[in-house]
Design a protein around this motif. Structure first.
Motif, short mmCIF file in Angstrom:
data_model
loop_
_atom_site.label_atom_id
_atom_site.label_comp_id
_atom_site.label_asym_id
_atom_site.label_seq_id
_atom_site.Cartn_x
_atom_site.Cartn_y
_atom_site.Cartn_z
N UNK A 127 0.83 -1.20 0.00
CA UNK A 127 0.00 0.00 0.00
C UNK A 127 0.87 1.26 0.00
N UNK A 128 1.97 1.25 0.76
CA UNK A 128 2.87 2.40 0.76
C UNK A 128 3.46 2.64 -0.62
N UNK A 129 3.78 1.56 -1.32
CA UNK A 129 4.29 1.69 -2.69
C UNK A 129 3.26 2.40 -3.57
N UNK A 130 2.00 1.98 -3.48
CA UNK A 130 0.95 2.59 -4.29
C UNK A 130 0.76 4.06 -3.93
N UNK A 131 0.71 4.34 -2.63
CA UNK A 131 0.52 5.72 -2.18
C UNK A 131 1.63 6.62 -2.71
N UNK A 132 2.86 6.22 -2.51
CA UNK A 132 4.00 7.04 -2.95
C UNK A 132 4.04 7.17 -4.47
N UNK A 133 3.76 6.08 -5.16
CA UNK A 133 3.82 6.11 -6.63
C UNK A 133 2.79 7.07 -7.20
N UNK A 134 1.57 7.03 -6.71
CA UNK A 134 0.54 7.95 -7.20
C UNK A 134 0.89 9.38 -6.84
N UNK A 135 1.34 9.60 -5.62
CA UNK A 135 1.63 10.97 -5.17
C UNK A 135 2.79 11.60 -5.94
N UNK A 136 3.74 10.78 -6.39
CA UNK A 136 4.92 11.32 -7.08
C UNK A 136 4.91 11.01 -8.57
N UNK A 137 3.75 10.54 -9.08
CA UNK A 137 3.58 10.26 -10.51
C UNK A 137 4.60 9.26 -11.01
N UNK A 138 4.77 8.17 -10.24
CA UNK A 138 5.68 7.10 -10.60
C UNK A 138 4.89 5.83 -10.89
N UNK A 139 5.57 4.82 -11.39
CA UNK A 139 4.91 3.56 -11.71
C UNK A 139 5.14 2.56 -10.59
N UNK A 140 4.07 2.14 -9.94
CA UNK A 140 4.18 1.26 -8.78
C UNK A 140 4.75 -0.10 -9.15
N UNK A 141 4.35 -0.66 -10.30
CA UNK A 141 4.84 -1.98 -10.70
C UNK A 141 6.34 -1.93 -10.97
N UNK A 142 6.83 -0.84 -11.53
CA UNK A 142 8.26 -0.71 -11.77
C UNK A 142 9.03 -0.70 -10.45
N UNK A 143 8.49 -0.03 -9.46
CA UNK A 143 9.11 -0.04 -8.12
C UNK A 143 9.21 -1.47 -7.60
N UNK A 144 8.12 -2.22 -7.70
CA UNK A 144 8.13 -3.61 -7.23
C UNK A 144 9.13 -4.44 -8.02
N UNK A 145 9.21 -4.20 -9.33
CA UNK A 145 10.13 -4.98 -10.17
C UNK A 145 11.59 -4.75 -9.78
N UNK A 146 11.88 -3.60 -9.20
CA UNK A 146 13.26 -3.28 -8.80
C UNK A 146 13.54 -3.66 -7.35
N UNK A 147 12.51 -3.95 -6.59
CA UNK A 147 12.68 -4.16 -5.16
C UNK A 147 13.37 -5.50 -4.90
N UNK A 148 14.32 -5.56 -3.95
CA UNK A 148 15.01 -6.82 -3.65
C UNK A 148 14.12 -7.77 -2.85
N UNK A 149 13.21 -8.44 -3.53
CA UNK A 149 12.20 -9.25 -2.84
C UNK A 149 12.79 -10.43 -2.10
N UNK A 150 14.01 -10.83 -2.46
CA UNK A 150 14.66 -11.93 -1.75
C UNK A 150 14.98 -11.56 -0.30
#
Length: 296
Positions: A183-206
């Motif tokens: 949810x924080x990713x979505x909030x920040x992405x919308x507020x700063x006009x960024x792409x939420x899925x791209x943020x997730x794709x770069x996140x070190x999920x491991x």
């Protein structure tokens, strides 16, 4: 240094969990609902006794716990509060939670405590300070901390490091883990006009040990653009659910908390949200099993 893994009896499963609220104590103790785990805010249980501890002790006998701190002020430009750290250590020793997490934020200044989790600039100076604070925290507690990505409403002009890189560097240098709040990713992405899925794709999920889901409120800013508020007062929105599904495709099943801290509904509503997460976790686990069978 590596920190010991929680005992098997403390393990938080890759299921949906809910935040433990006082208004639900009796329902939980009397009905033992089918949820994966409960998460508690550490600061709510730093007293020495009373009903909160009696109920939490009873619930801990049947469920694993995730302990979520909100007052350590990891990003503050001041030394950590050693008394607070010792109370955290005592609480962890008492309940042996499978997960302990905190926020990438600050909430203290001089001798005052601010009733909010405030962002910090992503600079070399703040990076070094956060690393020092996490090192001190983990050494004091003798266990690994998960650091949560923030929801933000402003960007600092002096930030020189991307947020994902900032978090990944902290984890690399301290051996801490990460808590991914979708949810924080979505909030920040919308507020700063960024792409939420791209943020997730770069996140070190491991490095992720737990996921958070929550509901946001929506308004508009001075320019008439969408502005999301991390409100924790409604069910998880459909776009966050879709982003969570996208996240699971990368991370695999992980313990997933439903955060609902304001306008708290009845327990059945919370349990239904956790059950929705359970269904998505089970679907991702099944997809992975089928891929392994096909590859064998």
């Amino acid at each position: 240094m590596p920190f010991p893994l929680p005992a098997a009896s403390n393990f938080v499963p890759p299921r949906g969990g809910v935040g433990l609220k006082a208004e639900h104590y009796r329902t939980i103790v009397e009905t033992l609902p089918d949820v994966g785990f409960f998460e508690v805010h550490a600061e709510n249980y730093m007293g020495v006794g009373g009903p909160p501890h009696r109920y939490l002790s009873a619930i801990r006998e049947d469920y694993p716990l995730s302990l979520h701190g909100v007052g350590l002020s990891i990003g503050a430009d001041r030394p950590l509060d050693r008394d607070h750290l010792q109370r955290l250590k005592q609480l962890i020793g008492r309940y042996e939670p499978g997960i302990f997490s905190e926020h990438l934020a600050w909430s203290t200044h001089d001798t005052g405590f601010l009733n909010d989790l405030l962002p910090l600039p992503y600079t070399a100076e703040t990076l070094a300070r956060v690393i020092d604070h996490i090192d001190a925290t983990q050494q004091t507690l003798g266990r690994r901390l998960l650091l949560e990505n923030p929801s933000t409403y402003v960007l600092f002009a002096d930030s020189t490091i991307d947020e994902v890189d900032f978090l990944a560097t902290i984890a690399e240098r301290t051996a801490c883990g990460l808590l991914l709040d979708v949810n924080n990713v979505m909030v920040s992405a919308v507020n700063h006009r960024l792409d939420a899925a791209t943020y997730i794709d770069r996140f070190p999920v491991e490095l992720v040990g737990e996921i958070h889901l929550a509901g946001y409120d929506e308004t508009v800013d001075g320019a008439g653009e969408r502005l999301l508020i991390d409100a924790h007062g409604t069910a998880v929105k459909s776009d966050v659910v879709a982003l969570y599904e996208h996240t699971l495709a990368r991370s695999g099943p992980l313990p997933t908390l439903i955060e609902w801290d304001n306008d708290v509904p009845d327990f059945a509503t919370l349990q239904a949200e956790a059950a929705r997460a359970d269904a998505m976790l089970a679907s991702e686990a099944l997809r992975r099993t089928r891929r392994r069978i096909r590859a064998a």
